[in-house]
Design an enzyme around this catalytic site. Sequence first.
Site, short mmCIF file in Angstrom:
data_model
loop_
_atom_site.label_atom_id
_atom_site.label_comp_id
_atom_site.label_asym_id
_atom_site.label_seq_id
_atom_site.Cartn_x
_atom_site.Cartn_y
_atom_site.Cartn_z
N CYS A 1 0.82 -1.21 0.00
CA CYS A 1 0.00 0.00 0.00
C CYS A 1 0.86 1.26 0.00
O CYS A 1 0.98 1.97 1.00
CB CYS A 1 -0.95 0.03 1.19
SG CYS A 1 -2.23 1.29 1.01
N CYS B 1 -5.31 2.18 -5.60
CA CYS B 1 -4.89 2.78 -4.35
C CYS B 1 -5.94 3.80 -3.93
O CYS B 1 -6.02 4.88 -4.52
CB CYS B 1 -3.52 3.46 -4.53
SG CYS B 1 -2.81 4.07 -2.99
#
Length: 397
Positions: A160, A340
């Site tokens: 991430c 994302c």
Amino acid sequence: MARHKIVIVGGGSAGLTVAARLRRQGQTDVAVIDPASTHYYQPLWTLVGGGRAPVEASAKPQSKVMPKGVTWIQRAAVGVDPDTKEVALDDGSHVGYEYLVMCPGIQLDWEKITGLGHTLGRDGVSSNYLYELAPATWKFIRETRSGTAVFTMPAGPIKCAGAPQKIAYLAADYWREQGVLDKMDIHLVLPTPGMFGVKEFSDVLVGVAKRYGITVHLQSEAISVNSDAREVTIADRANDSEATLGYDVMHMVPPQSAPDWVEKTSLADPASPAGYIEIDKHTMQHTRYPDVFALGDAGSSPNSKTGAAIRKQAPVVVANLVDVMAGRAPSARYEGYASCPLTTSRHSMLLAEFDYSMKPKPSIPVINTIKERRDMWYLKRYGLPALYWQGMLRGVA
């Protein structure tokens, strides 16, 4: 020695998604090796650190999410011999396999930032990359009313990659709501030459940082922390220089790599200094061992390491594994999709979707996701967790 037709190393997002899909394909002899008793939905930890979600919502007993009919070997893998087709476990035993799926995740190398381990969770320093620390992040943000705030991101692939920025924006927006943003000196330290690897989203984030008055240090990374002086040393890679920043509150993201034991196996990519498993980036099949596949954070495919990537990789792995078991060439392809969900305020989100081309690849019709949106915030907070627990882990999404 126990033997199984298909052995999956890792019971995280990737491992359980693949296991569930294999069971739905009719595979009856599937084993998952993982010691954890709790399963975490880690993307929620950013919102926990920003005071927008309870940490308890990110955790469920592993026994509740393990696919039915799967053999759960509750030990840690410590080695793999792809020549003898055996996985070594931490109790000295071994598990044999016909086909292997590697998804052991990624390790957090806290020790690579000098002094960080001495101060994590206290004196204003925290990280949303651990379940235990995400609530401390929110505590430190909430208690800070003036001073310097530093948010860092390490060089190299991390899980991430947007998380280091997300918490900066959540914190800045909280301080704005509290009327103290003008009393905060906020620094965002990024190792990249731009805000994001896809220009369209990078341009939006430049505006977000400007809106909050955040000083962005590009091509830079934190290399050490002096907790006594409350200072962090920043290396400017572009100018080959170092400088120190004082801090009152700091969110740190550690360098990351494949687990040490994976790096020591012959499955590791010899060209990868981080020890990632060598796979074809489209088929997810190992380049030297055709009976081995890998996906998720520990694979060498050059995609962003996100849960969204796993969601697209898992059906490719399962389809190609079924092909190989039937004596066929792999037929499915993964094109590098990742997304994302970048929280840019406490009520808005930018949904960055892209693939190997590093161009936007929106998956939601009609909606313009190349902008901050309030509806995307609700997707992040409620929609994606539901998709994860009820869809991905059950092999249906």
